[in-house]
Motif scaffolding. Structure first.
Motif, PDB file in Angstrom:
ATOM      1  N   ARG A   1       0.828  -1.196   0.000  1.00  0.00           N
ATOM      2  CA  ARG A   1       0.000   0.000   0.000  1.00  0.00           C
ATOM      3  C   ARG A   1       0.868   1.252   0.000  1.00  0.00           C
ATOM      4  N   LEU A   2       1.963   1.238   0.754  1.00  0.00           N
ATOM      5  CA  LEU A   2       2.869   2.385   0.796  1.00  0.00           C
ATOM      6  C   LEU A   2       3.513   2.608  -0.567  1.00  0.00           C
ATOM      7  N   MET A   3       3.997   1.545  -1.192  1.00  0.00           N
ATOM      8  CA  MET A   3       4.635   1.694  -2.511  1.00  0.00           C
ATOM      9  C   MET A   3       3.630   2.168  -3.555  1.00  0.00           C
ATOM     10  N   LEU A   4       2.398   1.652  -3.448  1.00  0.00           N
ATOM     11  CA  LEU A   4       1.343   2.079  -4.375  1.00  0.00           C
ATOM     12  C   LEU A   4       1.037   3.562  -4.192  1.00  0.00           C
ATOM     13  N   GLY A   5       0.912   3.985  -2.939  1.00  0.00           N
ATOM     14  CA  GLY A   5       0.636   5.391  -2.650  1.00  0.00           C
ATOM     15  C   GLY A   5       1.776   6.292  -3.102  1.00  0.00           C
ATOM     16  N   LEU A   6       3.020   5.863  -2.855  1.00  0.00           N
ATOM     17  CA  LEU A   6       4.179   6.643  -3.286  1.00  0.00           C
ATOM     18  C   LEU A   6       4.218   6.767  -4.802  1.00  0.00           C
ATOM     19  N   ARG A   7       3.996   5.663  -5.488  1.00  0.00           N
ATOM     20  CA  ARG A   7       4.062   5.672  -6.957  1.00  0.00           C
ATOM     21  C   ARG A   7       2.968   6.567  -7.553  1.00  0.00           C
ATOM     22  N   ARG A   8       1.758   6.395  -7.066  1.00  0.00           N
ATOM     23  CA  ARG A   8       0.655   7.210  -7.585  1.00  0.00           C
ATOM     24  C   ARG A   8       0.830   8.678  -7.208  1.00  0.00           C
ATOM     25  N   GLY A   9       1.255   8.929  -5.978  1.00  0.00           N
ATOM     26  CA  GLY A   9       1.436  10.304  -5.543  1.00  0.00           C
ATOM     27  C   GLY A   9       2.562  10.994  -6.286  1.00  0.00           C
ATOM     28  N   PHE A  10       3.654  10.274  -6.521  1.00  0.00           N
ATOM     29  CA  PHE A  10       4.781  10.864  -7.244  1.00  0.00           C
ATOM     30  C   PHE A  10       4.373  11.248  -8.661  1.00  0.00           C
ATOM     31  N   ARG A  11       3.429  10.534  -9.225  1.00  0.00           N
ATOM     32  CA  ARG A  11       2.903  10.889 -10.559  1.00  0.00           C
ATOM     33  C   ARG A  11       1.828  11.973 -10.466  1.00  0.00           C
ATOM     34  N   ARG A  12       1.592  12.473  -9.248  1.00  0.00           N
ATOM     35  CA  ARG A  12       0.613  13.533  -8.982  1.00  0.00           C
ATOM     36  C   ARG A  12      -0.815  13.070  -9.272  1.00  0.00           C
ATOM     37  N   LYS A  13      -1.049  11.780  -9.154  1.00  0.00           N
ATOM     38  CA  LYS A  13      -2.383  11.215  -9.351  1.00  0.00           C
ATOM     39  C   LYS A  13      -3.030  10.944  -7.999  1.00  0.00           C
TER      40      LYS A  13
ATOM     41  N   THR B   1       1.919   8.775   0.754  1.00  0.00           N
ATOM     42  CA  THR B   1       2.308   8.156   2.021  1.00  0.00           C
ATOM     43  C   THR B   1       1.214   8.341   3.069  1.00  0.00           C
ATOM     44  N   GLN B   2       0.633   9.547   3.110  1.00  0.00           N
ATOM     45  CA  GLN B   2      -0.449   9.793   4.066  1.00  0.00           C
ATOM     46  C   GLN B   2      -1.653   8.923   3.752  1.00  0.00           C
ATOM     47  N   TRP B   3      -1.928   8.760   2.451  1.00  0.00           N
ATOM     48  CA  TRP B   3      -3.033   7.875   2.062  1.00  0.00           C
ATOM     49  C   TRP B   3      -2.748   6.445   2.527  1.00  0.00           C
ATOM     50  N   ALA B   4      -1.517   5.991   2.295  1.00  0.00           N
ATOM     51  CA  ALA B   4      -1.161   4.616   2.649  1.00  0.00           C
ATOM     52  C   ALA B   4      -1.258   4.375   4.149  1.00  0.00           C
ATOM     53  N   MET B   5      -0.907   5.399   4.932  1.00  0.00           N
ATOM     54  CA  MET B   5      -0.920   5.248   6.385  1.00  0.00           C
ATOM     55  C   MET B   5      -2.213   5.759   7.014  1.00  0.00           C
ATOM     56  N   ARG B   6      -3.149   6.165   6.144  1.00  0.00           N
ATOM     57  CA  ARG B   6      -4.472   6.664   6.580  1.00  0.00           C
ATOM     58  C   ARG B   6      -4.343   7.830   7.572  1.00  0.00           C
ATOM     59  N   ILE B   7      -3.484   8.784   7.214  1.00  0.00           N
ATOM     60  CA  ILE B   7      -3.290   9.975   8.050  1.00  0.00           C
ATOM     61  C   ILE B   7      -4.023  11.132   7.381  1.00  0.00           C
ATOM     62  N   LYS B   8      -5.035  11.646   8.033  1.00  0.00           N
ATOM     63  CA  LYS B   8      -5.781  12.798   7.513  1.00  0.00           C
ATOM     64  C   LYS B   8      -5.808  13.890   8.569  1.00  0.00           C
ATOM     65  N   GLY B   9      -6.022  15.102   8.092  1.00  0.00           N
ATOM     66  CA  GLY B   9      -6.220  16.225   9.001  1.00  0.00           C
ATOM     67  C   GLY B   9      -4.990  16.681   9.719  1.00  0.00           C
TER      68      GLY B   9
END
Ligand SMILES: [Zn+2]
Length: 134
Positions: free
Chosen positions: A22-34, A126-134
């Motif tokens: 999940r972390l790698m997926l979030g990093l990859r998608r986030g780095f592509r600004r998606k 990363t925040q998405w992967a770790m479920r950190i909001k707010g």
């Protein structure tokens, strides 16, 4: 009551062994600004401004707060590129201070401006992967 399956969502990556995926997926998608949740919608509405929600999966992207983390990591990375360059140039050709400044100051600014949006996306992922909001 079960939620309807969202084909764009990767909420199936929720077990403890999937946290790395999940972390790698979030990093990859986030780095592509998606969108880190679906990987299809755009996460950014401007240079650094996050959209309030994804256009594709309606994930509330605007609830994530990256704060100072993206500039911190950007300075960290750019510093590790620029400082060795300055030192190598100083030891090899010993340019004047004015020449050093005229080369490395714009280089530093351009590298920071270039890296920052992608690093902010990675922090968002990363925040998405770790479920950190707010
Ligand atoms: Zn999405």
């Amino acid at each position: 009551m079960t939620k309807p399956h969202d084909p764009h969502s990767d909420d199936t990556l929720s077990g403890p062994t999937d946290s790395g995926k999940r972390l790698m997926l979030g990093l990859r998608r986030g780095f592509r600004r998606k969108c880190p949740n679906c990987g299809h919608g755009f996460a950014f509405g401007g240079y650094l401004k996050l959209r309030s929600e994804c256009d594709v999966c309606h994930h509330p992207i605007g609830e994530y707060r990256c704060d100072d983390a993206p500039p911190y990591f950007t300075i960290f990375i750019v510093g590790h590129i620029v400082v060795p360059g300055v030192l190598m140039m100083e030891q090899s050709i010993k340019p004047s201070l004015l020449m050093q400044m005229s080369i490395w100051l714009p280089t530093t600014v351009l590298l920071c401006l270039g890296f920052l949006p992608f690093i902010k996306g990675a922090v968002l992922g990363t925040q998405w992967a770790m479920r950190i909001k707010g």
